[in-house]
Write a protein that holds these residues in place. Structure first.
Motif, PDB file in Angstrom:
ATOM      1  N   GLN A  83     -13.910 -12.297   4.546  1.00 29.74           N
ATOM      2  CA  GLN A  83     -14.689 -11.416   3.675  1.00 29.74           C
ATOM      3  C   GLN A  83     -14.779 -10.009   4.270  1.00 29.74           C
ATOM      4  OE1 GLN A  83     -15.655 -12.072   0.595  1.00 29.74           O
ATOM      5  NE2 GLN A  83     -14.672 -14.051   0.843  1.00 29.74           N
ATOM      6  N   GLN A  84     -14.955  -9.921   5.595  1.00 29.51           N
ATOM      7  CA  GLN A  84     -15.002  -8.622   6.270  1.00 29.51           C
ATOM      8  C   GLN A  84     -13.665  -7.898   6.146  1.00 29.51           C
ATOM      9  OE1 GLN A  84     -17.650  -7.114   7.536  1.00 29.51           O
ATOM     10  NE2 GLN A  84     -16.504  -5.322   8.218  1.00 29.51           N
ATOM     11  N   LEU A  85     -12.570  -8.633   6.346  1.00 27.32           N
ATOM     12  CA  LEU A  85     -11.233  -8.057   6.203  1.00 27.32           C
ATOM     13  C   LEU A  85     -11.023  -7.514   4.787  1.00 27.32           C
ATOM     14  CD1 LEU A  85      -8.236  -7.544   6.875  1.00 27.32           C
ATOM     15  CD2 LEU A  85      -7.839  -9.971   6.579  1.00 27.32           C
ATOM     16  N   LYS A  86     -11.401  -8.281   3.775  1.00 25.48           N
ATOM     17  CA  LYS A  86     -11.244  -7.845   2.392  1.00 25.48           C
ATOM     18  C   LYS A  86     -12.104  -6.614   2.098  1.00 25.48           C
ATOM     19  CE  LYS A  86     -11.841 -11.402  -0.324  1.00 25.48           C
ATOM     20  NZ  LYS A  86     -12.021 -12.751  -0.920  1.00 25.48           N
ATOM     21  N   TYR A  87     -13.311  -6.571   2.644  1.00 22.06           N
ATOM     22  CA  TYR A  87     -14.197  -5.414   2.454  1.00 22.06           C
ATOM     23  C   TYR A  87     -13.577  -4.153   3.069  1.00 22.06           C
ATOM     24  CZ  TYR A  87     -18.199  -2.341   3.061  1.00 22.06           C
ATOM     25  OH  TYR A  87     -19.040  -1.249   3.054  1.00 22.06           O
ATOM     26  N   GLU A  88     -13.091  -4.289   4.315  1.00 24.57           N
ATOM     27  CA  GLU A  88     -12.479  -3.137   4.991  1.00 24.57           C
ATOM     28  C   GLU A  88     -11.201  -2.702   4.288  1.00 24.57           C
ATOM     29  OE1 GLU A  88     -12.341  -3.273   9.340  1.00 24.57           O
ATOM     30  OE2 GLU A  88     -13.812  -4.906   9.258  1.00 24.57           O
ATOM     31  N   ALA A  89     -10.417  -3.666   3.813  1.00 23.96           N
ATOM     32  CA  ALA A  89      -9.176  -3.341   3.104  1.00 23.96           C
ATOM     33  C   ALA A  89      -9.481  -2.591   1.808  1.00 23.96           C
ATOM     34  CB  ALA A  89      -8.388  -4.613   2.814  1.00 23.96           C
ATOM     35  N   ALA A  90     -10.509  -3.024   1.106  1.00 16.81           N
ATOM     36  CA  ALA A  90     -10.881  -2.366  -0.160  1.00 16.81           C
ATOM     37  C   ALA A  90     -11.245  -0.902   0.065  1.00 16.81           C
ATOM     38  CB  ALA A  90     -12.038  -3.111  -0.812  1.00 16.81           C
ATOM     39  N   ALA A 127       0.842  -1.197   0.000  1.00 21.90           N
ATOM     40  CA  ALA A 127       0.000   0.000   0.000  1.00 21.90           C
ATOM     41  C   ALA A 127       0.871   1.238   0.000  1.00 21.90           C
ATOM     42  CB  ALA A 127      -0.910   0.007   1.228  1.00 21.90           C
ATOM     43  N   GLY A 128       0.316   2.313  -0.514  1.00 23.63           N
ATOM     44  CA  GLY A 128       1.011   3.593  -0.524  1.00 23.63           C
ATOM     45  C   GLY A 128       1.346   4.046   0.890  1.00 23.63           C
ATOM     46  N   GLU A 129       2.352   4.879   0.991  1.00 22.98           N
ATOM     47  CA  GLU A 129       2.870   5.330   2.280  1.00 22.98           C
ATOM     48  C   GLU A 129       1.784   5.883   3.209  1.00 22.98           C
ATOM     49  OE1 GLU A 129       6.188   8.545   3.779  1.00 22.98           O
ATOM     50  OE2 GLU A 129       6.333   7.757   1.746  1.00 22.98           O
ATOM     51  N   LYS A 130       0.814   6.592   2.666  1.00 19.22           N
ATOM     52  CA  LYS A 130      -0.243   7.192   3.484  1.00 19.22           C
ATOM     53  C   LYS A 130      -1.223   6.158   4.024  1.00 19.22           C
ATOM     54  CE  LYS A 130      -0.092  11.622   1.127  1.00 19.22           C
ATOM     55  NZ  LYS A 130      -0.823  12.599   0.328  1.00 19.22           N
ATOM     56  N   ARG A 131      -1.277   4.966   3.416  1.00 21.78           N
ATOM     57  CA  ARG A 131      -2.251   3.954   3.803  1.00 21.78           C
ATOM     58  C   ARG A 131      -1.643   2.767   4.548  1.00 21.78           C
ATOM     59  NH1 ARG A 131      -3.039   6.008  -0.915  1.00 21.78           N
ATOM     60  NH2 ARG A 131      -2.003   4.343  -2.054  1.00 21.78           N
ATOM     61  N   VAL A 132      -0.325   2.699   4.613  1.00 25.71           N
ATOM     62  CA  VAL A 132       0.339   1.552   5.237  1.00 25.71           C
ATOM     63  C   VAL A 132      -0.090   1.366   6.688  1.00 25.71           C
ATOM     64  CG1 VAL A 132       2.580   0.674   6.011  1.00 25.71           C
ATOM     65  CG2 VAL A 132       2.320   1.516   3.701  1.00 25.71           C
ATOM     66  N   GLY A 133      -0.123   2.429   7.457  1.00 28.09           N
ATOM     67  CA  GLY A 133      -0.504   2.331   8.873  1.00 28.09           C
ATOM     68  C   GLY A 133      -1.915   1.819   9.066  1.00 28.09           C
ATOM     69  N   THR A 165      -3.124   1.505  -7.352  1.00 29.97           N
ATOM     70  CA  THR A 165      -1.709   1.343  -6.999  1.00 29.97           C
ATOM     71  C   THR A 165      -1.448   0.307  -5.918  1.00 29.97           C
ATOM     72  OG1 THR A 165      -1.838   3.133  -5.369  1.00 29.97           O
ATOM     73  CG2 THR A 165      -1.183   3.732  -7.613  1.00 29.97           C
ATOM     74  N   ASP A 166      -2.418  -0.018  -5.068  1.00 29.19           N
ATOM     75  CA  ASP A 166      -2.216  -0.931  -3.938  1.00 29.19           C
ATOM     76  C   ASP A 166      -2.624  -2.355  -4.309  1.00 29.19           C
ATOM     77  OD1 ASP A 166      -1.565   1.390  -2.618  1.00 29.19           O
ATOM     78  OD2 ASP A 166      -3.430   1.510  -1.492  1.00 29.19           O
ATOM     79  N   SER A 167      -2.138  -3.313  -3.525  1.00 26.27           N
ATOM     80  CA  SER A 167      -2.530  -4.703  -3.756  1.00 26.27           C
ATOM     81  C   SER A 167      -2.646  -5.459  -2.445  1.00 26.27           C
ATOM     82  CB  SER A 167      -1.532  -5.408  -4.677  1.00 26.27           C
ATOM     83  OG  SER A 167      -0.265  -5.495  -4.059  1.00 26.27           O
ATOM     84  N   ASN A 182       6.844  -7.065   8.363  1.00 26.18           N
ATOM     85  CA  ASN A 182       6.396  -5.864   7.666  1.00 26.18           C
ATOM     86  C   ASN A 182       4.965  -5.965   7.138  1.00 26.18           C
ATOM     87  OD1 ASN A 182       8.785  -4.724   8.382  1.00 26.18           O
ATOM     88  ND2 ASN A 182       9.722  -4.884   6.395  1.00 26.18           N
ATOM     89  N   SER A 183       4.738  -6.255   5.897  1.00 31.12           N
ATOM     90  CA  SER A 183       3.380  -6.296   5.343  1.00 31.12           C
ATOM     91  C   SER A 183       2.894  -7.722   5.141  1.00 31.12           C
ATOM     92  CB  SER A 183       3.350  -5.542   4.021  1.00 31.12           C
ATOM     93  OG  SER A 183       3.726  -4.198   4.215  1.00 31.12           O
ATOM     94  N   VAL A 184       3.296  -8.630   6.033  1.00 33.60           N
ATOM     95  CA  VAL A 184       2.955 -10.045   5.912  1.00 33.60           C
ATOM     96  C   VAL A 184       2.264 -10.506   7.197  1.00 33.60           C
ATOM     97  CG1 VAL A 184       3.842 -12.369   5.487  1.00 33.60           C
ATOM     98  CG2 VAL A 184       4.993 -10.392   4.468  1.00 33.60           C
ATOM     99  N   PHE A 185       1.157 -11.226   7.010  1.00 36.84           N
ATOM    100  CA  PHE A 185       0.355 -11.727   8.130  1.00 36.84           C
ATOM    101  C   PHE A 185      -0.005 -13.173   7.868  1.00 36.84           C
ATOM    102  CE2 PHE A 185      -0.074  -7.257   7.867  1.00 36.84           C
ATOM    103  CZ  PHE A 185      -0.182  -6.813   9.169  1.00 36.84           C
ATOM    104  N   GLU A 186      -0.299 -13.926   8.951  1.00 38.31           N
ATOM    105  CA  GLU A 186      -0.754 -15.294   8.796  1.00 38.31           C
ATOM    106  C   GLU A 186      -1.666 -15.649   9.950  1.00 38.31           C
ATOM    107  OE1 GLU A 186       2.340 -18.260   8.962  1.00 38.31           O
ATOM    108  OE2 GLU A 186       3.166 -17.441  10.794  1.00 38.31           O
ATOM    109  N   GLY A 187      -2.475 -16.683   9.751  1.00 37.21           N
ATOM    110  CA  GLY A 187      -3.297 -17.168  10.839  1.00 37.21           C
ATOM    111  C   GLY A 187      -4.582 -17.826  10.383  1.00 37.21           C
ATOM    112  N   GLU A 188      -5.270 -18.411  11.358  1.00 37.68           N
ATOM    113  CA  GLU A 188      -6.571 -19.021  11.143  1.00 37.68           C
ATOM    114  C   GLU A 188      -7.626 -17.922  11.080  1.00 37.68           C
ATOM    115  OE1 GLU A 188      -7.664 -22.175  10.779  1.00 37.68           O
ATOM    116  OE2 GLU A 188      -5.684 -23.076  10.921  1.00 37.68           O
TER     117      GLU A 188
END
Length: 87
Positions: A43-50, A9-15, A57-59, A30-36
């Motif tokens: 789906q909620q996480l993806k919605y909030e991330a979007a 994500a862009g610098e302004k959105r990383v936090g 520019t972000d992925s 850094n920008s890596v997460f894992e877990g159950e």
């Protein structure tokens, strides 16, 4: 299900992305997460991330597996965040 999530994500959105992902998964590097996570929570996480991301520019990349035991993980060097299971 068990997931590995990686974002760029862009610098302004990383936090904001960091805080969001830490609510759902374990921060390992850094920008890596894992877990159950359940399908509904993913789906909620993806919605909030979007809503945070600039889709031009972000992925957000999510690797899924049924259980952690089907994933072989090798760490070379120092592991930043060890995952301990406390009962």
């Amino acid at each position: 299900m068990y997931v590995i999530l990686v974002y760029d994500a862009g610098e302004k959105r990383v936090g904001k992305m960091l805080k969001l992902c830490r609510r759902y998964l374990n921060w390992i590097q850094n920008s890596v997460f894992e877990g159950e996570i359940t399908e509904a929570k993913l789906q909620q996480l993806k919605y909030e991330a979007a809503n945070i991301m600039d889709k031009e520019t972000d992925s957000l990349i999510i690797f899924k597996t049924r259980q952690e035991k089907w994933l072989e993980k090798e760490v070379v060097g120092q592991e930043r965040q060890k995952l301990d299971n406390f009962l």
